[in-house]
Design a protein around this motif. Structure first.
Motif, PDB file in Angstrom:
ATOM      1  N   PRO A  17      41.736  42.979  43.907  1.00  0.00           N
ATOM      2  CA  PRO A  17      41.600  44.428  43.715  1.00  0.00           C
ATOM      3  C   PRO A  17      42.601  44.986  42.687  1.00  0.00           C
ATOM      4  O   PRO A  17      43.726  44.497  42.576  1.00  0.00           O
ATOM      5  CB  PRO A  17      41.887  45.007  45.106  1.00  0.00           C
ATOM      6  N   TRP A  18      42.183  46.017  41.979  1.00  0.00           N
ATOM      7  CA  TRP A  18      43.021  46.642  40.943  1.00  0.00           C
ATOM      8  C   TRP A  18      44.323  47.189  41.521  1.00  0.00           C
ATOM      9  O   TRP A  18      45.330  47.277  40.827  1.00  0.00           O
ATOM     10  CB  TRP A  18      42.250  47.747  40.220  1.00  0.00           C
ATOM     11  N   ASP A  27      45.968  45.832  44.231  1.00  0.00           N
ATOM     12  CA  ASP A  27      46.493  44.831  45.148  1.00  0.00           C
ATOM     13  C   ASP A  27      47.994  45.037  45.378  1.00  0.00           C
ATOM     14  O   ASP A  27      48.765  45.098  44.422  1.00  0.00           O
ATOM     15  CB  ASP A  27      46.248  43.434  44.566  1.00  0.00           C
TER      16      ASP A  27
END
Length: 151
Positions: free
Chosen positions: A136-137, A139
């Motif tokens: 995920p962007w 994270d």
């Protein structure tokens, strides 16, 4: 610099017709072999992050628009394991960037115009067994803050 990452400053040959520049050559030790060339466009403000590869290296170039490119070294055996590095690429800084396998990467389009990326890989995309692992962007392990810092 994250271990294995390489930057190539581009030499533009300009005249009254426009310009010419070489992006990637087989004699300059950027890609160990050539697999595929791809072309993509993203709209202003879009974040495309993160992913990494286990088998292929990438070479990225943004011929139009501008992008904030973020790398995060996932390789446990790397001297730069866990390090984050940021590059500003595009019309304002025309560079070619080698991203080694095992280094997570992503980008955010900067400014008010779309950004175009042309990228080269050492292996062709295999839809049966894609070498693309997603993160995920936002994270928390990477912990990158994508917000613009007004200074």
């Amino acid at each position: 610099m994250i271990e294995g990452v390489k930057i190539k400053k581009l030499l533009k040959h300009c005249d009254d017709r426009g310009f010419f520049a070489e992006l990637v050559r087989d004699d300059e030790d950027l890609l160990e072999n050539f697999g595929q060339a791809s072309w993509s466009m993203s709209y202003p403000g879009v974040i495309k992050a993160f992913h990494y590869h286990e088998e292929q290296d990438d070479v990225w170039f943004f011929p139009s628009g501008n992008a904030q490119v973020v790398l995060y070294d996932l390789r446990k055996v790397s001297a730069t394991h866990g390090e984050t590095e940021v590059f500003y690429m595009g019309e304002e800084n025309p560079i070619v960037l080698l991203i080694p396998k095992g280094v997570a990467h992503g980008y955010r389009v900067l400014g008010q115009t779309p950004a175009t990326i042309i990228y080269f890989t050492t292996k062709s995309y295999n839809p049966e067994k894609p070498d693309e692992k997603r993160i995920p962007w936002d994270d928390p392990n990477i912990g990158f803050d994508w917000e613009i810092k007004n200074r």
